[in-house]
Structure formats: structure tokens, C-alpha cells
Design an enzyme around this catalytic site. Structure first.
Site, mmCIF file in Angstrom:
data_model
loop_
_atom_site.group_PDB
_atom_site.id
_atom_site.type_symbol
_atom_site.label_atom_id
_atom_site.label_comp_id
_atom_site.label_asym_id
_atom_site.label_seq_id
_atom_site.Cartn_x
_atom_site.Cartn_y
_atom_site.Cartn_z
ATOM 1 N N SER A 1 0.836 -1.187 0.000
ATOM 2 C CA SER A 1 0.000 0.000 0.000
ATOM 3 C C SER A 1 0.882 1.252 0.000
ATOM 4 O O SER A 1 1.687 1.428 -0.920
ATOM 5 C CB SER A 1 -0.965 -0.050 1.193
ATOM 6 O OG SER A 1 -2.006 0.871 1.036
ATOM 7 N N ASP B 1 -9.223 -5.509 -5.341
ATOM 8 C CA ASP B 1 -8.651 -4.403 -4.559
ATOM 9 C C ASP B 1 -8.702 -3.123 -5.386
ATOM 10 O O ASP B 1 -8.186 -3.071 -6.512
ATOM 11 C CB ASP B 1 -7.211 -4.744 -4.175
ATOM 12 C CG ASP B 1 -6.583 -3.706 -3.251
ATOM 13 O OD1 ASP B 1 -7.312 -2.803 -2.773
ATOM 14 O OD2 ASP B 1 -5.372 -3.806 -2.998
ATOM 15 N N HIS C 1 -7.631 -5.880 0.226
ATOM 16 C CA HIS C 1 -6.413 -5.057 0.315
ATOM 17 C C HIS C 1 -5.422 -5.579 1.352
ATOM 18 O O HIS C 1 -4.260 -5.175 1.339
ATOM 19 C CB HIS C 1 -6.806 -3.612 0.647
ATOM 20 C CG HIS C 1 -5.662 -2.644 0.576
ATOM 21 N ND1 HIS C 1 -4.945 -2.409 -0.580
ATOM 22 C CD2 HIS C 1 -5.097 -1.849 1.535
ATOM 23 C CE1 HIS C 1 -4.006 -1.508 -0.345
ATOM 24 N NE2 HIS C 1 -4.066 -1.161 0.927
#
Length: 384
Positions: free
Chosen positions: A205, A263, A305
Site C-alpha cells: 500500500s 482491490d 487489500h
């Protein structure tokens, strides 16, 4: 099995991604676990004595996060902790632990085939980091790309600030994350100048965005001798098409984005942004081990995610992401570390990692985790 150079992208992973080569599958998981360690070690509790820092010292971090036993045993020594500063207008700067630099041990070097320097970045955890993430305007990055007037590379403003901002008031580190990384990598390259050395950058991320930016920076401005590879899990886009083109022009740089189809994060920001590097696509909705609650939007978004879910996806993705078959003997209980994504019949408590005594989960000699206590009653559950 491909050699380490091929798995680090020497030929841009040609012929290795679809179908996913089994050696590369394990290789990606190896570096993903080193990124996961940044989440498992980070203490976000401001009232704690280690708040904003790693819960564990450098020499014990891998063992304390479960990466010193079994298949996932990491034969690396952490040499430096990294601290990054998030800042937005009208707010004070906030500096927190953001990851680490590690280098393979002599045993690790023998297994890997070279000396490997790893930079691992944590994803977003603090409120001010979330605010900084949302600062998605593009801006020049002259300290990385130089003073370019035409075809100007521009990067995500928030990610660039986290990478380059310093904080003279910090009690952790007063310099920027960039300066910390470059200084430590320079030091290690000097120590191992007579050896074959690779530099591998990993993160998830926000951490994947920082991994991408720092890998470009290291390859462009530090070394042309050592191969530099980024494994970016669930990365948002980091810059414009000129950033992509600049990365492509660096001979010793390779970037692999690992993306989960459901995602949404890898698809943002949109306007003015371009993807960087190669991509491995998977779809964890194909896994027969995970819950799939179509009526709980937020749970579905979070699961898609989550880094442990990503690593589960890599462990079993087949047919170019269109199917799933468990290929790596990786402990399924890890999926429930921070939420409750594993199907109920496996009997693993949800969000067990940060609970008292790990909610009865105990790591075994082979590296797997088993539930052995519920309400002081001993229960043995067979390995998943």
C-alpha cells in the site's frame, strides 16, 4: 527453477508470471513476509512505551514476528530502523517508525546466491499518514529526477513528502526517510563492495508506493552496479507517465506490482497517473479458504487489500489469476491476524495477533501457528 537474477526481474519476468513460476511464487512471498513484518512490529498505541516505534529491537524483530522458524525463516540481520515524517498544512509533523534495512547473513548469502540488501516499508497506520496519502496532486521531484524541464517526471505529492520530509523535533530521527535509506545502503555497499550484491525493496500500500519511489531513487542516483528490484504489493499509482518512462530507462531497475483484482487501491489515483513496472494479477475471490460476504462492503474491501490475504493469493493463484489452488504450504491461520477473513470451519480466532497471549495461538517449531488454549482449556487443532 530460475536463478535469482531471473526472479529479481533481469528479463522483466518474461515467461514467469503467467503461469506463475513456482520458484518466483515463493520468492515473492519471501519478500512479502518481510513487508508484513513492518505491520506486525509497529506499535500504533501512543500511550505505549514503544508507541510510534517498533515493538521489538532490531536483533529480535524477525523472531518476535514469527519469521525465525520453518519455511519463512529469514536469514537476514536488520542493520537500521527507518523513520518517516508525515505532515500536512495546519498540522504538526509526526515522525514514526516506517520500516527497516536488512542484509542477508553469510548463511543467507549461500542460500540466496548473493548478498541481499532489503529495504522494507510499512503501510499507512497513523491518521496524519491517511491525510498525507490523500494529497494526490502531482509535483516535480528534483532530488530524485534532477531539474528536468521537458517531459517532467512528477510524483504523488503525499508520498513524496513522506519520503523526503525531515523533522528537527523528532525524538526518533531528525533526517528524512530518504536520507536514512541512502546513507545505510551506501554504507552496506561499501562493506560488501567485493561481493555480488542485490538490492530488494518491498512494501504494501503506502509502503509499496515508497518502495517504488525509493527503488527508482537508489537505482538512478546511487548504484548502477547492483540490480535493484521492487516488489510492490497493492501499490497505488505513484507518478505520471514520465516517471514510468524514467524507471524503464534505468538499466539495473526492475519493478513488479502485485495486484488483487477486487482491490481498488492499485487503480488510484487516476487523472494524470500511470502504472510503473510489470504486474502480477491474482484474484483472491477464487480462494476456497476465504469468506466472501457480498453484503458486507467494507469487510470485502478490507479483505481484498489486506497484505496477508495478498500473500495467500500469491500462494495459490493459477491460470493468470482466474483460479486458485494452494501451491505453497503457508499457514492459513495468518490470514486472520488482523481480521476474520478465514472461513469459520477452520476454528481460528479473528484478529488474534494483537490480543493477549495471541488469543491462544502458539507458534510451532515448523513455523506454523496452532490454537492451543481457549479459556485455559488446552485444545490442539491440526495444522491447516
Amino acid at each position: 527453477m530460475p536463478n535469482w537474477r531471473a526472479m529479481s526481474g533481469e528479463k522483466n519476468w518474461e515467461g514467469l508470471l503467467s503461469p506463475l513460476d513456482e520458484g518466483l511464487r515463493n520468492y515473492i512471498i519471501h519478500y512479502g513476509e518481510m513487508a508484513q513484518a513492518t505491520y506486525d512490529a509497529y506499535d500504533s498505541d501512543e500511550s505505549s512505551k514503544t508507541g510510534g516505534n517498533s515493538k521489538y529491537p532490531m536483533d529480535k524483530l524477525f523472531s518476535d514476528v514469527g519469521l525465525a522458524k520453518g519455511r519463512a525463516n529469514k536469514k537476514y540481520t536488520i542493520t537500521k530502523f527507518l523513520y518517516a515524517t508525515a505532515s500536512v498544512p495546519l498540522f504538526d509533523k509526526d515522525t514514526n517508525w516506517m520500516g527497516y534495512v536488512a542484509v542477508s547473513t553469510d548463511d543467507g548469502k549461500r542460500e540466496l546466491g548473493r548478498r541481499d540488501i532489503v529495504i522494507a516499508w510499512r503501510g499507512t497506520s497513523e491518521e496524519i499518514e491517511w491525510v498525507t496519502d490523500a494529497s494526490f496532486f502531482l509535483q516535480p521531484a528534483p532530488i530524485i529526477f534532477g531539474d528536468v524541464h521537458d517531459d517532467k517526471p512528477e510524483v504523488h505529492r503525499g508520498f513524496y513528502l513522506i519520503y523526503t520530509s525531515n523533522n528537527p523535533e523528532s525524538t526518533f530521527n531528525k533526517t528524512s526517510a530518504r536520507d536514512q535509506v541512502l546513507e545505510e545502503v551506501t554504507r552496506l555497499l561499501e562493506i560488501y563492495k567485493n561481493e555480488e550484491v542485490s538490492i530488494t525493496v518491498t512494501g504494501h500500500s503506502l509502503g509499496a508506493a515508497l518502495a517504488t519511489i525509493s527503488a527508482i531513487d537508489i537505482a538512478k542516483n546511487m548504484t548502477s552496479r547492483s540490480p535493484v528490484t521492487a516488489f510492490a504489493f497493492a501499490s497505488p499509482r505513484v507518478g505520471n507517465s514520465e516517471v514510468r518512462d524514467s524507471a524503464l530507462s534505468i538499466n539495473n531497475l526492475r519493478i513488479l506490482r502485485i495486484e488483487n483484482k477486487p482491490d481498488v487501491v492499485p487503480d488510484v489515483p487516476n487523472l494524470g497517473y500511470a502504472n510503473v513496472g510489470q504486474v502480477l494479477i491474482m484474484d483472491t475471490r477464487k480462494s476456497m479458504f476465504l469468506k466472501h460476504n457480498l453484503f458486507d462492503f467494507f469487510s470485502s474491501v478490507g479483505m481484498a487489500h489486506n497484505l496477508e490475504v495478498y500473500l495467500h493469493g500469491v500462494s495459490g493463484t493459477v491460470d493468470g489469476g482466474e483460479g486458485f489452488k494452494k501451491k505453497v504450504d503457508r499457514d492459513l491461520s495468518l490470514i486472520n491476524k488482523y481480521d476474520d477473513y478465514l472461513k469459520t470451519e477452520y476454528g481460528i480466532p479473528g484478529s488474534w495477533w494483537n490480543k493477549t497471549d495471541k488469543a491462544g495461538m502458539v507458534q510451532q517449531a515448523d513455523g506454523s501457528w496452532k490454537l492451543i488454549k481457549i479459556n485455559d482449556k488446552t485444545i490442539i487443532i491440526s495444522r491447516l
